[in-house]
Design a protein around this motif. Structure first.
Motif, mmCIF file in Angstrom:
data_model
loop_
_atom_site.group_PDB
_atom_site.id
_atom_site.type_symbol
_atom_site.label_atom_id
_atom_site.label_comp_id
_atom_site.label_asym_id
_atom_site.label_seq_id
_atom_site.Cartn_x
_atom_site.Cartn_y
_atom_site.Cartn_z
ATOM 1 N N ASN A 300 10.732 -3.479 6.640
ATOM 2 C CA ASN A 300 9.301 -3.797 6.602
ATOM 3 C C ASN A 300 8.844 -3.741 5.151
ATOM 4 O O ASN A 300 8.756 -2.651 4.572
ATOM 5 C CB ASN A 300 8.506 -2.795 7.444
ATOM 6 N N PRO A 301 8.552 -4.900 4.542
ATOM 7 C CA PRO A 301 8.185 -4.920 3.114
ATOM 8 C C PRO A 301 6.707 -4.638 2.881
ATOM 9 O O PRO A 301 6.041 -5.297 2.097
ATOM 10 C CB PRO A 301 8.526 -6.365 2.721
ATOM 11 N N ARG A 302 6.190 -3.661 3.599
ATOM 12 C CA ARG A 302 4.745 -3.393 3.585
ATOM 13 C C ARG A 302 4.520 -1.974 4.075
ATOM 14 O O ARG A 302 5.431 -1.307 4.551
ATOM 15 C CB ARG A 302 4.019 -4.365 4.525
ATOM 16 N N VAL A 303 3.279 -1.532 3.971
ATOM 17 C CA VAL A 303 2.891 -0.282 4.608
ATOM 18 C C VAL A 303 2.970 -0.492 6.120
ATOM 19 O O VAL A 303 2.501 -1.499 6.643
ATOM 20 C CB VAL A 303 1.458 0.106 4.186
ATOM 21 N N SER A 304 3.595 0.430 6.825
ATOM 22 C CA SER A 304 3.843 0.260 8.258
ATOM 23 C C SER A 304 3.417 1.494 9.032
ATOM 24 O O SER A 304 2.943 2.488 8.465
ATOM 25 C CB SER A 304 5.337 0.008 8.490
ATOM 26 N N ARG A 305 3.604 1.438 10.350
ATOM 27 C CA ARG A 305 3.338 2.605 11.187
ATOM 28 C C ARG A 305 4.200 3.780 10.745
ATOM 29 O O ARG A 305 3.759 4.932 10.677
ATOM 30 C CB ARG A 305 3.618 2.246 12.659
ATOM 31 N N SER A 306 5.453 3.488 10.395
ATOM 32 C CA SER A 306 6.354 4.548 9.931
ATOM 33 C C SER A 306 5.909 5.129 8.587
ATOM 34 O O SER A 306 6.186 6.289 8.292
ATOM 35 C CB SER A 306 7.785 4.007 9.807
ATOM 36 N N SER A 307 5.218 4.310 7.783
ATOM 37 C CA SER A 307 4.731 4.800 6.475
ATOM 38 C C SER A 307 3.724 5.923 6.646
ATOM 39 O O SER A 307 3.731 6.904 5.902
ATOM 40 C CB SER A 307 4.072 3.669 5.676
ATOM 41 N N ALA A 308 2.827 5.763 7.637
ATOM 42 C CA ALA A 308 1.833 6.812 7.888
ATOM 43 C C ALA A 308 2.521 8.087 8.323
ATOM 44 O O ALA A 308 2.189 9.187 7.857
ATOM 45 C CB ALA A 308 0.836 6.344 8.946
ATOM 46 N N LEU A 309 3.502 7.960 9.215
ATOM 47 C CA LEU A 309 4.251 9.139 9.663
ATOM 48 C C LEU A 309 4.974 9.792 8.490
ATOM 49 O O LEU A 309 4.922 11.018 8.315
ATOM 50 C CB LEU A 309 5.253 8.740 10.754
ATOM 51 N N ALA A 310 5.640 8.985 7.666
ATOM 52 C CA ALA A 310 6.366 9.527 6.509
ATOM 53 C C ALA A 310 5.406 10.184 5.521
ATOM 54 O O ALA A 310 5.727 11.218 4.924
ATOM 55 C CB ALA A 310 7.163 8.418 5.824
ATOM 56 N N SER A 311 4.211 9.601 5.345
ATOM 57 C CA SER A 311 3.197 10.185 4.447
ATOM 58 C C SER A 311 2.804 11.579 4.914
ATOM 59 O O SER A 311 2.754 12.529 4.126
ATOM 60 C CB SER A 311 1.950 9.305 4.386
ATOM 61 N N LYS A 312 2.494 11.709 6.210
ATOM 62 C CA LYS A 312 2.047 12.994 6.732
ATOM 63 C C LYS A 312 3.204 13.981 6.835
ATOM 64 O O LYS A 312 3.024 15.191 6.659
ATOM 65 C CB LYS A 312 1.366 12.805 8.091
ATOM 66 N N ALA A 313 4.402 13.470 7.120
ATOM 67 C CA ALA A 313 5.574 14.353 7.211
ATOM 68 C C ALA A 313 5.939 14.930 5.850
ATOM 69 O O ALA A 313 6.416 16.060 5.744
ATOM 70 C CB ALA A 313 6.759 13.590 7.797
ATOM 71 N N SER A 314 5.705 14.151 4.787
ATOM 72 C CA SER A 314 6.138 14.556 3.447
ATOM 73 C C SER A 314 4.991 14.979 2.526
ATOM 74 O O SER A 314 5.232 15.542 1.460
ATOM 75 C CB SER A 314 6.883 13.394 2.776
ATOM 76 N N GLY A 315 3.742 14.675 2.923
ATOM 77 C CA GLY A 315 2.608 14.946 2.044
ATOM 78 C C GLY A 315 2.521 13.988 0.871
ATOM 79 O O GLY A 315 1.782 14.232 -0.090
ATOM 80 N N TYR A 316 3.241 12.856 0.943
ATOM 81 C CA TYR A 316 3.285 11.869 -0.145
ATOM 82 C C TYR A 316 2.409 10.680 0.241
ATOM 83 O O TYR A 316 2.667 10.014 1.260
ATOM 84 C CB TYR A 316 4.727 11.424 -0.360
ATOM 85 N N PRO A 317 1.365 10.345 -0.528
ATOM 86 C CA PRO A 317 0.407 9.292 -0.150
ATOM 87 C C PRO A 317 0.942 7.876 -0.414
ATOM 88 O O PRO A 317 0.646 7.250 -1.436
ATOM 89 C CB PRO A 317 -0.809 9.604 -1.025
ATOM 90 N N ILE A 318 1.704 7.362 0.508
ATOM 91 C CA ILE A 318 2.434 6.101 0.313
ATOM 92 C C ILE A 318 1.503 4.926 0.036
ATOM 93 O O ILE A 318 1.737 4.141 -0.894
ATOM 94 C CB ILE A 318 3.334 5.814 1.532
ATOM 95 N N ALA A 319 0.431 4.774 0.812
ATOM 96 C CA ALA A 319 -0.471 3.628 0.623
ATOM 97 C C ALA A 319 -1.181 3.716 -0.720
ATOM 98 O O ALA A 319 -1.361 2.701 -1.408
ATOM 99 C CB ALA A 319 -1.477 3.559 1.766
ATOM 100 N N ARG A 320 -1.601 4.908 -1.093
ATOM 101 C CA ARG A 320 -2.286 5.097 -2.383
ATOM 102 C C ARG A 320 -1.366 4.710 -3.540
ATOM 103 O O ARG A 320 -1.776 3.987 -4.462
ATOM 104 C CB ARG A 320 -2.723 6.556 -2.505
ATOM 105 N N VAL A 321 -0.135 5.167 -3.482
ATOM 106 C CA VAL A 321 0.825 4.871 -4.553
ATOM 107 C C VAL A 321 1.175 3.379 -4.552
ATOM 108 O O VAL A 321 1.267 2.755 -5.611
ATOM 109 C CB VAL A 321 2.093 5.745 -4.404
ATOM 110 N N THR A 322 1.335 2.795 -3.357
ATOM 111 C CA THR A 322 1.645 1.362 -3.249
ATOM 112 C C THR A 322 0.557 0.517 -3.911
ATOM 113 O O THR A 322 0.847 -0.449 -4.635
ATOM 114 C CB THR A 322 1.799 0.967 -1.765
ATOM 115 N N ALA A 323 -0.709 0.872 -3.675
ATOM 116 C CA ALA A 323 -1.828 0.117 -4.271
ATOM 117 C C ALA A 323 -1.795 0.194 -5.787
ATOM 118 O O ALA A 323 -2.024 -0.810 -6.485
ATOM 119 C CB ALA A 323 -3.155 0.657 -3.735
ATOM 120 N N LYS A 324 -1.479 1.354 -6.323
ATOM 121 C CA LYS A 324 -1.461 1.515 -7.781
ATOM 122 C C LYS A 324 -0.253 0.821 -8.404
ATOM 123 O O LYS A 324 -0.347 0.259 -9.505
ATOM 124 C CB LYS A 324 -1.501 3.005 -8.144
ATOM 125 N N ILE A 325 0.875 0.829 -7.700
ATOM 126 C CA ILE A 325 2.052 0.092 -8.181
ATOM 127 C C ILE A 325 1.736 -1.402 -8.240
ATOM 128 O O ILE A 325 2.137 -2.108 -9.170
ATOM 129 C CB ILE A 325 3.276 0.371 -7.284
#
Length: 669
Positions: A300-325
C-alpha cells in the motif's frame, strides 16, 4: 532535497464516508497531515464529504470544501483554488484514486498542480497488479504465481494455468472489496463477475492460493534522500486467507526466528526503495510456516488502515511524518517525541488488535471470513505480556463478553467445534478456547486452524489460569497471578461465584492495583503521557497539581456508533484544556484522533469497563468524569461508576435514565 519553499498552497483529499476498510483511521491521518503542513507554514485546502470528522473542522485546515469526492467536484475546486500541489496518499484509496484520475485526465497539468510525495509512476507500480509483479521479478523478490486478467474468459484460462484453488484480487479497490477464494470454475465465475465490475480499471489478478501461510506486515518509511526505516512489524494470528483487517494482529512480531525476521524486513525496505515511495508504506508477506519460503502479497503506497494501527502501536506519527516528507523534509529534520523521525521505534511491550464485526446487528448474515474485509472497526490492547494485551482487547470489544468464553459453544460437541473452525469465522478464537478447555492438543489445533503454535500456547496459559482460579477460590496469590496475566475482575468473580465489587475491594485491601507504564519507543528520556496499565513494573504516569477532568471515549467503530463520537470527545478535551483543566481521555480505538497522544494532556489506552476506568480514577482523582459524549459505550459506564462514588459531570445518571428508559421517558412526555 530541502523543504519546499516554492509551494505555498496544498490540497488534501479526504476519504469520504466511513465504509468497511476505510474508517476513522483516515480522519486521524487527514487531521495529522493538515496540522503538520500548517505547522510548516503552508496554506492547507481540504476537500472531504464526511461531516462527522475532526479533519473537516475549520481550525484543522485553512479552508474546507464539504463536497462530493468525485472527479467533477474536485476538478472545480482545483480550478478555483489553484493550489501548488496535492498530497495524494492521505485520504486512503479514495484520495489516491482521485489524485490518479486528476493526473490521467490532465487536470493537474492544466491547473499547474504538482503531485507531491510518492510519484504517480510509483503509485501505479504498487497498485497495478501487473506492474507490481514485473517490478518484484526484476529485483528478485518472490511473488505468488499469478496472471493478470481483464475479463471472465481470461480469468478462467488463468485459473487453469495457475491451478485451483485461486484467489481473485481486483486492482485499485479498498479492503479487498470484490475479491475472494475460488476452489473451482463455478466459484470463480461468481466472484469474478463482481470483481471486474468493482475494479475501476477492470483488472483482476488470478493468484495461486497460499491460504495457511503466516501473514506478516511491515510499516516502513522513506524520505527523498533514500533514508528508509522500519516503524513496526506486525504478525497476524490468523493465517493467510483472512483479510488482515479481520484478523487478530500482534506487534511486535513474536514467532519468527532472527533469520526470517531480518529477511522480510530487508525485503520491505528493498521494496519501498525500488518503488521510490516517499512517506509511509505498508508491505504484506506470506511466509511458509515450515520454511523460509515467502511471497510478497501486496504493497500500500499510502497511509492505510494498518498505518493507524502501527502509529498507535509504536507511538510514531506516520501520517504527520508522511506529510512533511512530501514537502521535501528529511526524516532527521522532523521532530518526534524528543528525538527525530529517523529513529526506528523499539517496543518494550506487546499490543494486540482485535477486529469488531457487525454480526451482532446482522445475525442472519454469514460470519465466514475471507479476503474481503467485514470488520467495521477495531480495538487495541497494550500489555506487558501477550496474554495481558489479548485479554484487554477481548473485553474492549463490547460484544457482551469479558473473556475468551462464548456461551454458545458450551453445548457444542468436540466434533461440532472442529467442524466449525474448519472455515474462517469471526468467533473462531472462542471455539479454539473451548477446545483447549476440553484438553485438545496444540498440535491438533494448529493442524486445523494453521494458527501459529506460539499463539495457541499463549491461549493455553489463559485456560490453565482459569483452572487454577477455580481450584483456589479466594486465594490472594492466585488473584495476583491472574491480574498479572490480564484477567478481569468480572471474570474472576464469575469463577469465584462472588459479586465483581467484592473482587475490587479484595484487591484494594491487599494492594493488588495496577501501575501505569509509558508508551516510549524512541527512548529519548522525554516524558510522553501515553499510558497503559500493568500489574508489574514501575509507575510512569506523573500526577500534576492541576484540576483534572476525565472524558470517556467511544471504543470501537460499529454500526450505530461511528466517528461522530470521536468528534464529540475530542471537542470536549479541547474545551476542558481551554478552561484551564487537565484533560484526560480513556479510549481503546487505534483508528481515532482521540487516541493521538497529543490530543489530550494524558491518554490512557485502556478497555472501557468499570474496572479499568476505575483504576485510572483511583490514581488520578479527577474533579469529575464526562460520560455523555462517548456514545452508548460511555453512557453505559455512568451508573456503574456513580455506584462506586464517582462524580459524573454534565449529563448525569438521572438524566441519562430519563432519556434512555422508555417508561421514564414516556412518563415525562
Amino acid at each position: 532535497m530541502a523543504k519546499r519553499t516554492d509551494v505555498k498552497k496544498v490540497l488534501i483529499i479526504g476519504s469520504g464516508p466511513i465504509v468497511i476498510g476505510q474508517a476513522a483511521e483516515f480522519d486521524y491521518a487527514g487531521t495529522q497531515a493538515c496540522l503538520a503542513l500548517k505547522e510548516e507554514g503552508y496554506e492547507v485546502i481540504l476537500c472531504n464529504s464526511n461531516p462527522a470528522t475532526i479533519m473537516t473542522d475549520t481550525q484543522i485546515a485553512d479552508k474546507v470544501y464539504m463536497e462530493p469526492l468525485t472527479l467533477e467536484y474536485v476538478a472545480k475546486i482545483l480550478r478555483y483554488e489553484r493550489p501548488d500541489a496535492i498530497v495524494p496518499g492521505i485520504g486512503g484509496q479514495t484520495g489516491l484514486n482521485l489524485a490518479m484520475q486528476l493526473e490521467r485526465k490532465g487536470i493537474l497539468k492544466e491547473c499547474g498542480v504538482q503531485l507531491l510525495g510518492t510519484s504517480s509512476e510509483s503509485i501505479e507500480r504498487a497498485e497495478d497488479r501487473e506492474l507490481f509483479k514485473e517490478m518484484c521479478e526484476s529485483i528478485g523478490e518472490p511473488v505468488i504465481p499469478s496472471q493478470i486478467t481483464y475479463n471472465l474468459d481470461e480469468a478462467k484460462e488463468a485459473a487453469k494455468a495457475v491451478g485451483y484453488p485461486v484467489v481473485l484480487r481486483p486492482a485499485f479497490t479498498l479492503g479487498g472489496t470484490g475479491g475472494g477464494f475460488a476452489d473451482n470454475e463455478e466459484e470463480l465465475i461468481e466472484i469474478g463477475t463482481n470483481a471486474f465490475k468493482l475494479s475501476p480499471v477492470h483488472q483482476v489478478l488470478i493468484e495461486k492460493s497460499v491460504k495457511g501461510y503466516k501473514e506478516i506486515e511491515f510499516e516502513v518509511m522513506r524520505d527523498s534522500n533514500d533514508t528508509a526505516i522500519t516503524i513496526c512489524g506486525m504478525e497476524n494470528v490468523d493465517p493467510v486467507g483472512v483479510h488482515t483487517g479481520d484478523s487478530i494482529v500482534v506487534a511486535p512480531i513474536l514467532s519468527l526466528n532472527d533469520h526470517d525476521l531480518k529477511m522480510l524486513n530487508d525485503s520491505a525496505i528493498k521494496i519501498i526503495r525500488e518503488l521510490k515511495i516517499e512517506g509511509g508504506c505498508n508491505v504484506q508477506f506470506a511466509l511458509n510456516p515450515n520454511s523460509s519460503e515467502y511471497y510478497l502479497i501486496e504493497v500500500n503506497p499510502r497511509v492505510s488502515r494498518s498505518s493507524a494501527l502501527a502509529s498507535k502501536a509504536s507511538g510514531y506519527p506516520i501520517a504527520r511524518v508522511t506529510a512533511k516528507i512530501a514537502m521535501g523534509m528529511a526524516l532527521e529534520e522532523i521532530p518526534v517525541a524528543g528525538g527525530t523521525a529517523a529513529i526506528e521505534p523499539s517496543l518494550d511491550y506487546i499490543v494486540a488488535k482485535f477486529p469488531r464485526f457487525p454480526f451482532d446487528k446482522f445475525a442472519d448474515a454469514p460470519n465466514t471470513l475471507g479476503t474481503q474485509m467485514k470488520a467495521t472497526g477495531e480495538v487495541m490492547g497494550i500489555g506487558s505480556t501477550l496474554e495481558e494485551c489479548c485479554l484487554k482487547s477481548v473485553r474492549s470489544l463490547e460484544t457482551g463478553v469479558c473473556h475468551f468464553h462464548l456461551a454458545k459453544f458450551d453445548s457444542f460437541s468436540d466434533d461440532e467445534l472442529f467442524d466449525y473452525i474448519k472455515e474462517f469465522k469471526d468467533d473462531n478464537v472462542y471455539a479454539v478456547f473451548e477446545l483447549l478447555r476440553r484438553g485438545t492438543s496444540i498440535e491438533k489445533l494448529h493442524e486445523v486452524t494453521m494458527i501459529t503454535e506460539l499463539f495457541l500456547e499463549s491461549f493455553k496459559k489463559i485456560v490453565e489460569m482459569e483452572s487454577t482460579l477455580k481450584a483456589n477460590k479466594g486465594d490472594i496469590e492466585t488473584l495476583k497471578a491472574a491480574k498479572i496475566m490480564g484477567f478481569s475482575d468480572e471474570y474472576i468473580a464469575s469463577l469465584w461465584e462472588t459479586p465483581e465489587i467484592d473482587i475490587y475491594h479484595t484487591r484494594k485491601e491487599n494492594g493488588i492495583t495496577p501501575i501505569f507504564k509509558m508508551v516510549d519507543t524512541l527512548h529519548t528520556g522525554k516524558y510522553i503521557a501515553y499510558l497503559y496499565s500493568s500489574y508489574t513494573g514501575e509507575n510512569a504516569s506523573r500526577l500534576s497539581d492541576k484540576k483534572k477532568i476525565i472524558v470517556l471515549g467511544a471504543g470501537p467503530i460499529r454500526i450505530g456508533q461511528g466517528v461522530e463520537f470521536d468528534y464529540s470527545t475530542v471537542h470536549a478535551v479541547q474545551t476542558i484544556r481551554r478552561a484551564g483543566y487537565e484533560a484526560i481521555i480513556i479510549n481503546n480505538n487505534p483508528e481515532t484522533v482521540s487516541t493521538d497522544y497529543t490530543t489530550a494532556d494524558k491518554l490512557y489506552f485502556e478497555p472501557l469497563t468499570p474496572e479499568d476506568v476505575m483504576a485510572i480514577i483511583d490514581f488520578e482523582q479527577p474533579e469529575g468524569v464526562i460520560a455523555s459524549l462517548g456514545g452508548q459505550t460511555a453512557i453505559n459506564l455512568a451508573q456503574p461508576l456513580m455506584d462506586r462514588g464517582v462524580k459524573i459531570i454534565g449529563t448525569d445518571c438521572a438524566a441519562i435514565e430519563r432519556a434512555e428508559n422508555r417508561d421514564s421517558f414516556n412518563a415525562i412526555i
